[in-house]
Motif scaffolding. Structure first.
Motif, PDB file in Angstrom:
ATOM      1  N   LEU A 269       0.821  -1.209   0.000  1.00  0.00           N
ATOM      2  CA  LEU A 269       0.000   0.000   0.000  1.00  0.00           C
ATOM      3  C   LEU A 269       0.859   1.266   0.000  1.00  0.00           C
ATOM      4  CD1 LEU A 269      -2.905  -0.580   2.558  1.00  0.00           C
ATOM      5  CD2 LEU A 269      -3.146  -0.160   0.102  1.00  0.00           C
ATOM      6  N   PRO A 270       0.479   2.262  -0.795  1.00  0.00           N
ATOM      7  CA  PRO A 270       1.102   3.583  -0.666  1.00  0.00           C
ATOM      8  C   PRO A 270       0.505   4.299   0.536  1.00  0.00           C
ATOM      9  CG  PRO A 270      -0.606   3.663  -2.334  1.00  0.00           C
ATOM     10  CD  PRO A 270      -0.517   2.229  -1.885  1.00  0.00           C
ATOM     11  N   PRO A 271       1.206   5.297   1.090  1.00  0.00           N
ATOM     12  CA  PRO A 271       0.653   6.020   2.244  1.00  0.00           C
ATOM     13  C   PRO A 271      -0.535   6.876   1.843  1.00  0.00           C
ATOM     14  CG  PRO A 271       2.670   7.059   1.495  1.00  0.00           C
ATOM     15  CD  PRO A 271       2.537   5.791   0.709  1.00  0.00           C
ATOM     16  N   ALA A 272      -1.495   6.993   2.771  1.00  0.00           N
ATOM     17  CA  ALA A 272      -2.652   7.857   2.529  1.00  0.00           C
ATOM     18  C   ALA A 272      -2.321   9.310   2.823  1.00  0.00           C
ATOM     19  CB  ALA A 272      -3.824   7.407   3.391  1.00  0.00           C
ATOM     20  N   ARG A 273      -1.390   9.534   3.749  1.00  0.00           N
ATOM     21  CA  ARG A 273      -0.989  10.882   4.137  1.00  0.00           C
ATOM     22  C   ARG A 273       0.532  10.950   4.111  1.00  0.00           C
ATOM     23  NH1 ARG A 273      -4.986   9.052   7.232  1.00  0.00           N
ATOM     24  NH2 ARG A 273      -6.928  10.249   7.375  1.00  0.00           N
ATOM     25  N   VAL A 274       1.046  12.104   3.807  1.00  0.00           N
ATOM     26  CA  VAL A 274       2.497  12.261   3.724  1.00  0.00           C
ATOM     27  C   VAL A 274       2.938  13.444   4.569  1.00  0.00           C
ATOM     28  CG1 VAL A 274       2.710  11.176   1.463  1.00  0.00           C
ATOM     29  CG2 VAL A 274       2.231  13.618   1.586  1.00  0.00           C
ATOM     30  N   GLY A 275       4.200  13.398   5.011  1.00  0.00           N
ATOM     31  CA  GLY A 275       4.731  14.484   5.833  1.00  0.00           C
ATOM     32  C   GLY A 275       5.961  14.016   6.568  1.00  0.00           C
ATOM     33  N   GLY A 276       6.172  14.562   7.753  1.00  0.00           N
ATOM     34  CA  GLY A 276       7.344  14.213   8.518  1.00  0.00           C
ATOM     35  C   GLY A 276       7.268  12.825   9.108  1.00  0.00           C
ATOM     36  N   SER A 277       8.416  12.276   9.416  1.00  0.00           N
ATOM     37  CA  SER A 277       8.590  11.021  10.158  1.00  0.00           C
ATOM     38  C   SER A 277       8.394   9.754   9.348  1.00  0.00           C
ATOM     39  CB  SER A 277       7.648  10.961  11.377  1.00  0.00           C
ATOM     40  OG  SER A 277       7.845  12.067  12.219  1.00  0.00           O
ATOM     41  N   MET A 278       7.800   9.835   8.168  1.00  0.00           N
ATOM     42  CA  MET A 278       7.506   8.612   7.421  1.00  0.00           C
ATOM     43  C   MET A 278       8.304   8.545   6.121  1.00  0.00           C
ATOM     44  SD  MET A 278       5.530  10.218   4.988  1.00  0.00           S
ATOM     45  CE  MET A 278       4.452   8.991   4.277  1.00  0.00           C
ATOM     46  N   ILE A 279       9.390   9.291   6.051  1.00  0.00           N
ATOM     47  CA  ILE A 279      10.187   9.356   4.825  1.00  0.00           C
ATOM     48  C   ILE A 279      11.632   8.952   5.107  1.00  0.00           C
ATOM     49  CG2 ILE A 279       8.798  11.056   3.608  1.00  0.00           C
ATOM     50  CD1 ILE A 279      11.924  12.077   5.576  1.00  0.00           C
ATOM     51  N   THR A 280      12.326   8.556   4.024  1.00  0.00           N
ATOM     52  CA  THR A 280      13.768   8.325   4.114  1.00  0.00           C
ATOM     53  C   THR A 280      14.522   9.481   3.476  1.00  0.00           C
ATOM     54  OG1 THR A 280      13.734   7.067   2.039  1.00  0.00           O
ATOM     55  CG2 THR A 280      13.510   5.826   4.097  1.00  0.00           C
ATOM     56  N   THR A 281      14.108   9.879   2.270  1.00  0.00           N
ATOM     57  CA  THR A 281      14.792  10.939   1.530  1.00  0.00           C
ATOM     58  C   THR A 281      13.774  11.849   0.868  1.00  0.00           C
ATOM     59  OG1 THR A 281      16.618   9.430   1.052  1.00  0.00           O
ATOM     60  CG2 THR A 281      16.478  11.431  -0.287  1.00  0.00           C
ATOM     61  N   VAL A 282      14.012  13.158   0.934  1.00  0.00           N
ATOM     62  CA  VAL A 282      13.138  14.136   0.290  1.00  0.00           C
ATOM     63  C   VAL A 282      14.004  15.146  -0.457  1.00  0.00           C
ATOM     64  CG1 VAL A 282      11.436  15.966   0.620  1.00  0.00           C
ATOM     65  CG2 VAL A 282      11.332  13.912   2.041  1.00  0.00           C
ATOM     66  N   THR A 283      13.670  15.381  -1.711  1.00  0.00           N
ATOM     67  CA  THR A 283      14.241  16.493  -2.472  1.00  0.00           C
ATOM     68  C   THR A 283      13.085  17.425  -2.819  1.00  0.00           C
ATOM     69  OG1 THR A 283      13.938  15.576  -4.700  1.00  0.00           O
ATOM     70  CG2 THR A 283      15.880  14.839  -3.462  1.00  0.00           C
ATOM     71  N   PRO A 291       9.399   1.913   5.252  1.00  0.00           N
ATOM     72  CA  PRO A 291       8.494   0.759   5.203  1.00  0.00           C
ATOM     73  C   PRO A 291       7.435   0.873   6.295  1.00  0.00           C
ATOM     74  CG  PRO A 291      10.573   0.150   6.223  1.00  0.00           C
ATOM     75  CD  PRO A 291      10.749   1.555   5.721  1.00  0.00           C
ATOM     76  N   ALA A 292       6.431   0.009   6.212  1.00  0.00           N
ATOM     77  CA  ALA A 292       5.440  -0.050   7.283  1.00  0.00           C
ATOM     78  C   ALA A 292       6.148  -0.501   8.575  1.00  0.00           C
ATOM     79  CB  ALA A 292       4.351  -1.043   6.901  1.00  0.00           C
ATOM     80  N   PRO A 293       5.691  -0.028   9.733  1.00  0.00           N
ATOM     81  CA  PRO A 293       4.497   0.774   9.959  1.00  0.00           C
ATOM     82  C   PRO A 293       4.703   2.289   9.830  1.00  0.00           C
ATOM     83  CG  PRO A 293       5.431   0.154  12.048  1.00  0.00           C
ATOM     84  CD  PRO A 293       6.283  -0.505  11.004  1.00  0.00           C
ATOM     85  N   GLN A 294       5.957   2.747   9.874  1.00  0.00           N
ATOM     86  CA  GLN A 294       6.200   4.200   9.878  1.00  0.00           C
ATOM     87  C   GLN A 294       5.652   4.875   8.629  1.00  0.00           C
ATOM     88  OE1 GLN A 294       8.545   1.958  10.725  1.00  0.00           O
ATOM     89  NE2 GLN A 294       8.886   2.429  12.883  1.00  0.00           N
ATOM     90  N   ARG A 295       5.539   4.151   7.536  1.00  0.00           N
ATOM     91  CA  ARG A 295       5.004   4.735   6.297  1.00  0.00           C
ATOM     92  C   ARG A 295       3.609   5.305   6.496  1.00  0.00           C
ATOM     93  NH1 ARG A 295       4.454   0.619   1.502  1.00  0.00           N
ATOM     94  NH2 ARG A 295       6.716   0.741   1.637  1.00  0.00           N
ATOM     95  N   PHE A 296       2.872   4.768   7.460  1.00  0.00           N
ATOM     96  CA  PHE A 296       1.494   5.202   7.678  1.00  0.00           C
ATOM     97  C   PHE A 296       1.360   6.101   8.913  1.00  0.00           C
ATOM     98  CE2 PHE A 296       1.562   1.104   5.502  1.00  0.00           C
ATOM     99  CZ  PHE A 296       0.903   1.442   4.331  1.00  0.00           C
ATOM    100  N   GLU A 297       2.489   6.665   9.377  1.00  0.00           N
ATOM    101  CA  GLU A 297       2.480   7.496  10.580  1.00  0.00           C
ATOM    102  C   GLU A 297       3.102   8.863  10.295  1.00  0.00           C
ATOM    103  OE1 GLU A 297       2.784   3.658  13.603  1.00  0.00           O
ATOM    104  OE2 GLU A 297       4.449   5.082  13.525  1.00  0.00           O
ATOM    105  N   ALA A 298       2.459   9.602   9.430  1.00  0.00           N
ATOM    106  CA  ALA A 298       2.951  10.941   9.091  1.00  0.00           C
ATOM    107  C   ALA A 298       2.718  11.892  10.251  1.00  0.00           C
ATOM    108  CB  ALA A 298       2.242  11.449   7.840  1.00  0.00           C
ATOM    109  N   GLY A 299       3.750  12.653  10.595  1.00  0.00           N
ATOM    110  CA  GLY A 299       3.592  13.680  11.611  1.00  0.00           C
ATOM    111  C   GLY A 299       3.734  13.157  13.026  1.00  0.00           C
TER     112      GLY A 299
END
Length: 434
Positions: A269-283, A291-299
């Motif tokens: 599953l892709p995340p339903a919400r995006v933001g801090g704490s659930m990413i590895t790299t952002v440009t 990966p899950a479970p952190q992928r689904f725990e934005a903010g």
């Protein structure tokens, strides 16, 4: 899941447990409180209140952020809670994600499925076959679902072109296993059901539904709000793909829910919400997710509530879920049999003698449910009145509202009898029986 029922809680033990719940000694209506609304929100024992307070006053810090000692201690509490709650429901810690409540968790599953299929519709890489929902496919629910397990699937059907189908209930609000199995077809992609109905107390045949779903490649999503707090639940043994439950219904704080995603589904599953704490790299143009479970725990998550929920799980385990289940099954039968014996009172759900959870909803002939509730409240009895977030079910029953009494581990037989005695006098009070 039908559990092996063991000896329940003795009256002496229930009375000892009640001492842990300060609110049960209150008299909000000026008379001793009979709290029969645990299906909506349960009460919290001192052990849970103390655990949350201790975290707030001794260890409060942002988790998975910072290198200072307090942050490390908070993170330990946070992940320990995940481990304990995973064990409680027979899951791996990596399969447990936090949500605001069960409604939020169910929406997360539906929104993530929509996101996966939106990418496919936009001409991106083909969606994972496990997640694919297209025009002509079917999403199956029951006519008795709580709105939280209906509206997300209505919206997913609208967005994907799938057809929402439902298993119809009979005049008592009950659906059958045969009807459910007959409704599952080769086009079924998602089956979403309540493990236990919050209105009728019906216990769903989850294992049979899962077996039928596997045969056609469908996902099974379980609303476990009325089962996890009240009976032993092993999500791996049940074989469901996703499940949701809320802290405030299982002796825990409000504002925290749990989303279970089986390992394969959580990875796809892709995340339903995006933001801090659930990413590895952002440009500025790209992002990669954990990966899950952190992928689904934005903010930032409600850490103190999570700690409180873990304390609630510890409390339930100390009491013993098999004993709690047996206690509530006996109270459910007492409620059902007593209500069905009162003239002018119509019991909703399984008939007396049939297995049901520890709750009962009724219709009083000639008296609106809200008026029933006021009569009960005047006698200190807190029961739920309304459509219980299940309008389609009540529409099928031909009423706008019912009165529901729901028990928990701290409910006594005397309290059930007080409810039944008060219920038996409602029609006479309003002159409806003349």
């Amino acid at each position: 899941m039908t559990s092996t029922v063991t000896a329940g809680l003795t009256e002496e033990r229930v009375l000892r447990l009640r001492d842990d719940f300060p609110i049960l000694a209150e008299q909000p209506a000026g008379v001793p409180l009979v709290y029969l609304d645990s299906g909506a929100t349960s009460q919290q024992p001192r052990q849970v209140l103390d655990a949350e307070w201790a975290f707030r006053t001794q260890r409060n810090a942002a988790v998975h952020r910072g290198a200072h000692t307090l942050a490390a201690l908070a993170t330990d509490d946070y992940e320990s809670a995940r481990d304990r709650i995973a064990r409680f429901v027979g899951a791996k810690p990596t399969e447990i994600s936090w949500a605001m409540n069960a409604t939020d968790a169910l929406n997360t599953v539906a929104l993530s499925l929509a996101e996966a299929n939106r990418a496919h519709a936009d001409g991106a890489d083909a969606v994972d076959p496990m997640l694919r929902i297209r025009e002509g496919d079917e999403i199956l629910v029951t006519e008795a679902e709580h709105h939280a397990n209906l509206l997300p699937w209505q919206r997913l059907a609208d967005e994907t072109g799938a057809t929402l189908r439902w298993i119809e209930v009979d005049d008592d609000g009950v659906w059958t296993t045969d009807a459910a199995l007959a409704a599952i077809t080769e086009r079924t992609r998602v089956i979403a059901v309540a493990h236990v109905s919050n209105v009728t107390g019906l216990i769903a045949p989850v294992e049979q539904l899962v077996a039928a779903a596997r045969a056609v490649g469908a996902l099974v999503v379980l609303d476990a709000c009325q089962s996890v707090p009240h009976r032993p639940v092993d999500l791996h043994a049940l074989g469901v793909d996703a499940a949701a439950f809320s802290g405030h219904k299982m002796l825990g704080p409000g504002g925290i829910g749990v989303l279970y995603l089986a390992e394969a589904l959580g990875a796809a599953l892709p995340p339903a919400r995006v933001g801090g704490s659930m990413i590895t790299t952002v440009t500025m143009t790209e992002r990669e997710f954990l990966p899950a479970p952190q992928r689904f725990e934005a903010g930032t998550q409600p850490v103190s509530a999570i700690v409180g929920l873990a304390a609630a799980v510890d409390y339930l385990e100390a009491v013993g879920m098999p004993a709690i289940e047996a206690h509530e099954l006996a109270l459910g039968e007492r409620l059902a049999a007593g209500a069905a014996s009162i003239e002018g009172v119509r019991l909703i759900g399984p008939r007396p003698g049939a297995e049901r959870a520890g709750l009962a909803s009724v219709i009083v002939d000639g008296v609106h449910a809200h008026d029933v509730g006021q009569v009960l409240d005047a006698q200190g009895i807190a029961a739920r009145v309304g459509h219980h977030c299940a309008q389609p079910l009540h529409r099928r029953l031909g009423v706008a509202a019912t009165t529901r009494a729901s028990a928990y581990l701290y409910t006594t037989e005397d309290e059930v009898d007080r409810f039944l005695d008060a219920l038996s006098g409602v029609r006479a009070y309003f002159g409806a029986g003349r």
